[in-house]
Design an enzyme around this catalytic site. Structure first.
Site, short mmCIF file in Angstrom:
data_model
loop_
_atom_site.label_atom_id
_atom_site.label_comp_id
_atom_site.label_asym_id
_atom_site.label_seq_id
_atom_site.Cartn_x
_atom_site.Cartn_y
_atom_site.Cartn_z
N GLY C 157 0.78 -1.27 0.08
CA GLY C 157 0.00 0.09 0.05
C GLY C 157 0.80 1.34 0.09
N CYS C 158 0.43 2.28 -0.52
CA CYS C 158 1.11 3.64 -0.61
C CYS C 158 1.57 4.09 0.72
CB CYS C 158 0.27 4.45 -1.43
SG CYS C 158 -1.42 4.92 -0.79
N TYR C 159 0.61 4.29 1.61
CA TYR C 159 0.93 4.67 3.15
C TYR C 159 1.94 3.76 3.65
CZ TYR C 159 -2.89 8.02 3.35
OH TYR C 159 -3.73 9.05 3.26
N SER C 162 5.49 4.32 2.42
CA SER C 162 6.17 5.64 2.98
C SER C 162 6.60 5.33 4.34
CB SER C 162 5.14 6.73 2.95
OG SER C 162 4.37 6.96 4.00
#
Lengths: 348, 348, 348, 348
Positions: C157-159, C162
């Site tokens: 996932g993107c979050y 990061s």
């Protein structure tokens, strides 16, 4: 029961008469703005607010420094007969039948759709029985006397308001060159497109972008503009090109007007026409959206460009599309229909 | 020593000749974009980058998927004679003297200021010795042969690029009604205003706002447009009105053209003229800023509006003001001046 | 037949092997970004692109300096067996069955949904036959060896990308105080919410606004983060609070980490861990969204705040949610699965 | 003479006493907002508005539905003695001397700088003679009694307002775990940075971007927050990280609070503390900037996150940085100092 507690005005309205006002179609941007203006109006109370798909929910409205939760009822539950005036903020095509119902119930109506406007948004259809084909066009700066005391008024389109208030003094004074083309580039904030979710109005599609739409004289507002220009005595052709801005609110129209004779003062025609208008502002600089957002004004600037063989006037006209372009002008019309001070509730 | 390590291209440039390129004025938006294009160009190396007040610091540039730190030197330290070509991205008025120095050093120059352009930005001043008054106007789509092999080229203004590429096919074909007014409403992103901090370009003043500026035919770019239209055979009057958009990059020009004869296909004049142009795109829908940002193209759409007595063409032209409107077109010109493939380094 | 003409690479790919790549779910933001990366990849050709409701239309994709029109076919028309690798960019819950079909057809798969990720997005459901419950988690900086040569990979996932790339070096070094709470405030651009039109993502609702959502540890990405932190040896509690930004692209995560022992150099743990990572950037200043947009990188900064009794590290991590947070990392994984250079096609 | 014509209130203020109010530093965002609030306040008249570099020009202020042109005078021309109360909206460090002058002239002062606040913005300098070191900290929700009737009040910082109003009920109730770290991620609109043009606040640098700044506990507002938390009985460490948003107005603070004991109702501490506060709103959903812009409120939401070993409360607090975070709270303080209704002039 429908006279909500949230409408207990704390303002010292004294013995002023209070009018019960209904909103048909309160969940759209114009409807929401109407609720806010009604809640802040010293002589209005919000009698009902309807919404088709959101009936049963509440609408959060900011007015008079507070957040109000307005209950939304289904249109069939609306107490039309008990209202003194109804604003119809319904989709084009769907509005006329509700105007007919309100008329039948003996209630005054300001219709914000294009159904009753001159030119009827380019749509030729029969209006329901009882709905006038020649309802006054509710642009008080041009047609105040026909609005005063009227029972049904067609509220103008947002683009039409920004453009016609700018062009009317020139048309009336015979300043527009006969047979010429008046070219209009308008740009509007996204709220003009309404609340229905569509891909092209999502943040990622609008931000950092700019584009025209509805070009080639295909926009609905063109019809009321053409009809009105003829009534004002100009035979010019309008070429109207709207654009979509990455802002929430506001319309700026940039209008190129071929003149029938040279002018020396670009603002002179407007000064003469609008000296006493409460909602028209003239500026010797250029109007910007930031000057007019959340206000019921048309702000006009004008320039005489250099180096032109054809005498030409460049006119700039800025409005808030949801206020002077919709709900604010609708309240202005309602004030005139009910015999109130035209500026009541519009000074905040 | 000035051939920075950051320019060791990993691309398989093989035996291709490499040209040493300097940038005068690298700290502005155009200068920064030039550095990025040079760093990503398969046949260019960045020989130096100057900045007046920021000399000694480094400029962060994104190119070819990486972030480069470009050292900024003072203009007087620039090795003009050692460069094959210099881009001058200096303020209007300050540029000509550096063009003269580069010429004296025997270096080719693309000047991005208005100093050498036709009409000279409306300023009548003597150019320094050695600077030609008739430098080729670097709009390859119109004047390619004069740019090829040239030693000095005047890079066009951003607005002028968006407008002239759109108007040229009409002018050349005699399609613009003689003596008519061509009305142009352009809107530009804020990067067009440069990097110098000014109150009117701060976020809070630009966001949610829209306004015209430089109106009444007072904008610098008007002069090169007028001059070029005359060269292309049209005697029309231009009425040019720029606006400031709440976006970073991009210009959309909406152009009203009175026609000398009716057209049946709005795009036909452009198809004929631009069939083989690598950097002109025609669209049957409407060009948007999002179509052209970060690309070296002019994207053109056109519409024949209905209901007009005067045959009229509405043309829409979109560019990225920093690419096709500045640095990209400058590289396109440099490629032609150096005898390279015109599209080299412009396909990313 | 499905090997579209638009994919005739003009790049000098020489004798390099070319892989046929399919995209399931090409009409979303991640799918569109995948098509762009495939079209610009020197060793990939786009074999097919599917879309459920938009089948039959074309998708406009910008890649390698041009605009491509990619035909969209229905998922059932997809030549899974003829592809060397398929990216599944389908909705959570709908993806696993297509992963199963691709596996059955003998094709490699990178799945961008949460279906195959550790923790399965918090959903406990049976995976279809043939779909592994322990697919490698495609974050090459942490699990490169398990991705190399794999036939099925779960793209993070993107979050999670990061946050985990920022936390992993601290977890591995035992620097996170045992039993402590790591508090994470992330903010994402709107493109993270996908292309389906919803009222809360319309321009007028997002612009000039900021708010949290999915709070209280309810966000889907929390599960893969928790699972991964345990694998990395930390028993900390994660408190994850995402927010919605009025920007298009990018995620910034601001992470408060209680330390098990004091540090003197905030970046030291990251320097040691990421010295040779092509897609991790460390900065002694603070990472901003503008640094990472349109790039396949995680950019990390860190600060040791003053005046704290508990030794604490403040870590900032910025990515482009559609690139390193989705399509770019998926291509990075595909490169590793196919034995290609990990950075191929990701340097533009 | 200095009691400008533009201040002839049309509101029926009847026999209410009117106070003459001065603004020192009217050209900044807070100063402009103060002028607007004064012009719309039923018991205030604007006695003077000063500006250092813009003296002699006029300030355009929107208040009560109209645009006012407020003349700006030099600070030395200000009739301090003739004013009933002065707002000092001057730069930090420059304000104290003007507070001293106003005190010497016998005038009440609300100082919007950090000079008089607890902690003095982290700067240790001597205050001019006559300026109290312990001026009441003007956060009425926490310290109302010390503000009532005071002659000098230090108006809190914007971040401090959003955070302390959220933390105070928890601190007073002993709910913050002793010795714990309260981690605060705040995000502010650009207007918080003031009107001075700086490169980092230009549109192109802010739009589509997001970043932290003033990190590591280096922000000026930290000092008044620390001091106040101690006064409220909490020994927690604050870790404060501000971020810059691509919006004009508003602050959202996301606050992680380790609890001394579990809670079952996240909002319960706030309900007890703020039941009768006119300018604190509690919401069972999450506060957004759009809820509070242009309003003098702190809007608070709270959540008990799942899956935490350490009982933790997540608090969200939204304000308009220019209203409740500056000018609105200053007027609220002025009302209390002058014995007026606390909400006077703040309900629009």
């Amino acid at each position: 029961m429908q006279n909500y507690a949230f409408n207990m005005h704390t303002l010292p309205v004294g013995s002023q008469p209070s009018y019960r006002i209904g909103v048909l179609g309160a969940s759209g941007y114009s409807g929401r703005e109407l609720c806010a203006l009604i809640l802040g109006h010293p002589q209005f109370s919000l009698h009902f607010a309807t919404a088709h798909s959101q009936k049963g929910s509440t609408l959060r409205v900011r007015a008079a420094g507070r957040v109000h939760d307005v209950p939304l009822i289904g249109p069939d539950e609306a107490d039309l007969a008990g209202a003194d005036l109804v604003f119809a903020a319904l989709p084009h095509g769907a509005s006329a039948e509700w105007v007919a119902k309100a008329i039948a119930a003996g209630t005054r109506v300001v219709d914000l759709s294009s159904d009753l406007r001159p030119g009827h948004g380019g749509v030729t259809h029969a209006l329901p029985d009882g709905v006038p084909h020649d309802a006054p066009y509710g642009m008080p700066e041009l047609f105040r006397s026909s609005v005063q005391g009227a029972r049904v008024v067609a509220n103008p389109g947002c683009y039409a308001t920004s453009i016609l208030v700018a062009l009317a003094p020139l048309a009336k004074a015979g300043l527009i060159a006969p047979g010429s083309t008046v070219s209009i580039a308008s740009a509007s904030g996204v709220s003009g497109a309404g609340v229905t979710p569509k891909f092209e109005y999502m943040f990622a599609e609008v931000a950092e972008n700019f584009r025209a739409y509805g070009v080639g004289n295909s926009h609905r507002h063109l019809f009321e503009m053409r009809d009105t220009m003829q009534k004002l005595g100009s035979d010019c052709d309008l070429l109207f090109t709207p654009h979509l801005l990455a802002v929430d609110r506001g319309i700026l129209s940039t209008i190129t007007v071929p003149l029938s004779r040279p002018l020396t003062d670009a603002l002179e025609p407007f000064r003469a026409a609008y000296a006493n208008e409460p909602f028209v502002e003239l500026t010797t600089s250029l109007p910007a959206l930031a000057d007019v957002q959340h206000r019921n004004v048309v702000r006009i600037g004008a320039v005489l460009p250099s180096g032109m063989r054809q005498p030409t006037l460049l006119v700039f006209s800025a409005i808030d599309n949801l206020v002077k372009g919709a709900a604010g002008q609708a309240v202005q019309n309602a004030n005139l229909m009910l015999g109130l001070d035209e500026i009541a509730g519009l000074q905040q």
